[in-house]
Design a protein around this motif. Structure first.
Motif, PDB file in Angstrom:
ATOM      1  N   ILE A  45      66.185  69.748  44.895  1.00  0.00           N
ATOM      2  CA  ILE A  45      66.870  70.296  46.073  1.00  0.00           C
ATOM      3  C   ILE A  45      65.892  70.460  47.232  1.00  0.00           C
ATOM      4  N   ILE A  46      64.697  70.960  46.958  1.00  0.00           N
ATOM      5  CA  ILE A  46      63.696  71.157  48.011  1.00  0.00           C
ATOM      6  C   ILE A  46      63.337  69.831  48.667  1.00  0.00           C
ATOM      7  N   PHE A  47      63.042  68.822  47.864  1.00  0.00           N
ATOM      8  CA  PHE A  47      62.648  67.532  48.425  1.00  0.00           C
ATOM      9  C   PHE A  47      63.785  66.891  49.205  1.00  0.00           C
ATOM     10  N   ALA A  48      65.002  66.986  48.701  1.00  0.00           N
ATOM     11  CA  ALA A  48      66.149  66.420  49.415  1.00  0.00           C
ATOM     12  C   ALA A  48      66.351  67.125  50.752  1.00  0.00           C
ATOM     13  N   ALA A  49      66.208  68.441  50.763  1.00  0.00           N
ATOM     14  CA  ALA A  49      66.388  69.202  51.999  1.00  0.00           C
ATOM     15  C   ALA A  49      65.321  68.856  53.023  1.00  0.00           C
ATOM     16  N   ILE A  50      64.074  68.773  52.600  1.00  0.00           N
ATOM     17  CA  ILE A  50      62.996  68.436  53.526  1.00  0.00           C
ATOM     18  C   ILE A  50      63.169  67.014  54.056  1.00  0.00           C
ATOM     19  N   LYS A  88      62.223  70.365  59.863  1.00  0.00           N
ATOM     20  CA  LYS A  88      61.901  71.312  60.935  1.00  0.00           C
ATOM     21  C   LYS A  88      62.908  72.449  61.036  1.00  0.00           C
ATOM     22  N   GLU A  89      64.080  72.266  60.446  1.00  0.00           N
ATOM     23  CA  GLU A  89      65.136  73.261  60.601  1.00  0.00           C
ATOM     24  C   GLU A  89      65.088  74.368  59.550  1.00  0.00           C
ATOM     25  N   ILE A  90      64.310  74.165  58.499  1.00  0.00           N
ATOM     26  CA  ILE A  90      64.264  75.134  57.400  1.00  0.00           C
ATOM     27  C   ILE A  90      63.074  76.062  57.576  1.00  0.00           C
ATOM     28  N   GLU A  91      63.311  77.365  57.373  1.00  0.00           N
ATOM     29  CA  GLU A  91      62.232  78.343  57.454  1.00  0.00           C
ATOM     30  C   GLU A  91      62.354  79.300  56.291  1.00  0.00           C
ATOM     31  N   VAL A  92      61.252  79.538  55.599  1.00  0.00           N
ATOM     32  CA  VAL A  92      61.234  80.435  54.450  1.00  0.00           C
ATOM     33  C   VAL A  92      60.178  81.503  54.685  1.00  0.00           C
ATOM     34  N   GLY A 131      59.770  75.082  56.265  1.00  0.00           N
ATOM     35  CA  GLY A 131      60.179  74.693  54.918  1.00  0.00           C
ATOM     36  C   GLY A 131      59.233  73.733  54.240  1.00  0.00           C
ATOM     37  N   TRP A 132      58.687  72.783  55.009  1.00  0.00           N
ATOM     38  CA  TRP A 132      57.817  71.785  54.377  1.00  0.00           C
ATOM     39  C   TRP A 132      56.478  72.384  53.946  1.00  0.00           C
TER      40      TRP A 132
END
Length: 213
Positions: free
Chosen positions: A118-123, A128-132, A137-138
């Motif tokens: 899931i992480i790799f697919a999302a990245i 740039k849109e994901i923030e944790v 995210g990356w």
């Protein structure tokens, strides 16, 4: 939160809690090389992903799933999410089975392979849109895999987490996302490349240095 993810998180939490308090159930459903190869208990390739060592292990995996699931649903839909989650889970455990085939005592638990996919697919779709927790995210993904690779190459006696499943799971999630959205995934090659470095190093240690056999 998508209903599918909610069901997966609830089921994983309930089964993990049961496993933490019932050693018989834990032993019956965990990933174990001898049980799978000798007794053909292939259900362990799936059941082991619903067991966790402790609440911190469970929380970290489910938190990671929560943060990255939205992008996967947006770009790949419900079916795509399920294919990645369970495909990464199974391929990750099959990879573990392959590299530990000469260690029948090897056991592992955790949703690491599924979450890695899931992480790799999302990245691949939207790095740039994901923030944790204030981290891009990356970068979070890179740290996630870096820790897993370190723990796999420097095993602790108390550690039975499925670190090796990360590589197989991440590979499945990445390949599936590239097949479904090749131009979008390849346009984010830099972020995927950085996040892949720990896994490339792991592959080198396994296939070239033969460190894990």
């Amino acid at each position: 939160m998508n209903t599918i993810v909610l069901v997966i998180i609830i089921a994983t939490c309930i089964i993990s809690y049961m496993g933490m308090n019932n050693i018989g159930l834990f032993e019956k459903y965990k990933f174990n090389v001898a049980a799978i190869e000798s007794r053909k208990e292939y259900f362990r390739l799936v059941s082991s992903a619903f067991l966790h060592a402790d609440f911190m292990h469970l929380f970290f995996n489910m938190l990671s799933l929560y943060f990255f699931q939205g992008v996967v649903f947006y770009f790949l839909g419900n079916i795509g999410f399920l294919i990645i989650y369970f495909g990464s889970m199974i391929l990750g455990n099959l990879f573990s089975l392959m590299i530990y085939k000469n260690q029948p005592w090897y056991s592992a638990i955790g949703a690491s392979g599924a979450v890695s996919g899931i992480i790799f697919a999302a990245i691949a779709m939207a790095p740039k849109e994901i923030e944790v927790n204030f981290l891009p995210g990356w970068i979070f993904g890179t740290l996630y895999f870096g820790y897993s690779v370190y723990m796999m190459l420097n095993p602790k006696q108390w550690d039975n987490l499925g670190h090796s499943a990360h590589l197989g799971g991440a590979f499945f999630g990445l390949v599936y996302s590239i097949v479904m959205h090749p131009q979008l995934a390849l346009s984010n090659w830099y972020f995927l490349g950085v996040m892949s470095l720990p896994l490339i190093y792991l592959a080198y240690q396994i296939f070239v240095k033969k460190k894990i056999r």
